[in-house]
Design an enzyme around this catalytic site. Structure first.
Site, PDB file in Angstrom:
ATOM      1  N   LYS A 143       0.891  -1.373  -0.094  1.00  0.00           N
ATOM      2  CA  LYS A 143       0.020   0.039  -0.093  1.00  0.00           C
ATOM      3  C   LYS A 143       1.031   1.310  -0.014  1.00  0.00           C
ATOM      4  O   LYS A 143       0.605   2.037  -0.768  1.00  0.00           O
ATOM      5  CB  LYS A 143      -0.984   0.021   1.269  1.00  0.00           C
TER       6      LYS A 143
ATOM      7  N   ARG B  25      -9.702   1.189   8.679  1.00  0.00           N
ATOM      8  CA  ARG B  25      -8.975  -0.292   9.003  1.00  0.00           C
ATOM      9  C   ARG B  25     -10.464  -1.001   9.782  1.00  0.00           C
ATOM     10  O   ARG B  25     -10.259  -2.230  10.149  1.00  0.00           O
ATOM     11  CB  ARG B  25      -8.318  -0.142  10.053  1.00  0.00           C
TER      12      ARG B  25
ATOM     13  N   ARG C 233      12.242  -7.382   5.434  1.00  0.00           N
ATOM     14  CA  ARG C 233      12.689  -5.888   5.899  1.00  0.00           C
ATOM     15  C   ARG C 233      13.574  -5.976   7.038  1.00  0.00           C
ATOM     16  O   ARG C 233      14.311  -5.079   7.245  1.00  0.00           O
ATOM     17  CB  ARG C 233      11.318  -5.357   6.253  1.00  0.00           C
TER      18      ARG C 233
ATOM     19  N   ARG D 264      12.754  -5.891  10.185  1.00  0.00           N
ATOM     20  CA  ARG D 264      12.450  -4.813  11.329  1.00  0.00           C
ATOM     21  C   ARG D 264      12.670  -5.503  12.650  1.00  0.00           C
ATOM     22  O   ARG D 264      11.895  -6.754  12.497  1.00  0.00           O
ATOM     23  CB  ARG D 264      11.443  -4.147  11.015  1.00  0.00           C
TER      24      ARG D 264
ATOM     25  N   ARG E  82      -0.668  -9.924  12.987  1.00  0.00           N
ATOM     26  CA  ARG E  82      -1.120  -8.663  12.194  1.00  0.00           C
ATOM     27  C   ARG E  82      -2.152  -9.089  11.199  1.00  0.00           C
ATOM     28  O   ARG E  82      -3.270  -8.654  10.736  1.00  0.00           O
ATOM     29  CB  ARG E  82      -0.046  -7.741  11.533  1.00  0.00           C
TER      30      ARG E  82
END
Length: 183
Positions: free
Chosen positions: A13, A88, A127, A129, A140
């Site tokens: 997104k 959301r 990523r 992270r 999530r």
């Protein structure tokens, strides 16, 4: 262009919203960016958001919608907007529709970037992270299915949903989104 980009975490997104903004000039509006800016600036909504975040709570819908309203009423969004990761929940989608109707700028399209969970897992783990562990990513994805999936259905019922495959080269996906929104 007045659109919402929907999709699970890691579906692309933010990447696609930035490309749309760069090419078409409509500002990318990210609720995370708005929240951080409002807290840093110490605005009334920012102080309310900060109190909720410090208490470990989600920021209330009315605060988030209020921040989006302030951003849409500010200069620069007259030509349209790209909402990235908002709404959301079904309640946020209904509040957004009500606000946009009052502003005379109703939503034109909701673009759902569809990416399978295994691809999302791969993308997010790459990523590197600290908060991107298999367990947090799975959580999530579960939250997306339970809370955000109804938003997809909400816009489908309005005839505003465009479903786009979010797998492939970034420019290829971008082309699919442009075609879906008619630009």
């Amino acid at each position: 262009m007045r659109i919402v980009l929907l999709g699970a975490p890691g579906s692309g997104k933010g990447t696609q919203a930035a490309k749309l903004q760069e090419k078409h000039g409509a500002p990318q509006i990210s609720t995370g960016d708005l929240l951080r800016a409002a807290v840093a600036e110490g605005t009334e909504l920012g102080l309310k958001a900060k109190a909720a975040m410090e208490a470990g709570e989600l920021v209330a819908d009315d605060i988030v919608v209020g921040m989006i309203r302030e951003r849409l009423e500010a200069p620069g969004s007259d030509s349209g907007f790209i909402l990235d990761g908002f709404p959301r929940s079904h309640a946020q989608a209904a509040s957004l529709d009500e606000m946009l109707t009052k502003l005379g700028r109703p939503l034109e399209k909701a673009v759902h970037l569809v990416v399978d969970n295994e691809e999302i897992m791969t993308r997010l783990l790459e990523r590197k992270r600290a908060d991107d562990t298999e367990a947090t990513i799975r959580h999530r994805l579960e939250v997306f299915e339970s809370q955000t999936r109804p938003v997809v259905n909400y816009y489908a019922a309005q005839g505003k949903l465009a479903t786009v495959t979010g797998v492939g080269e970034i420019d290829e996906i971008f082309g699919r989104i442009e075609q879906a929104v008619g630009v």
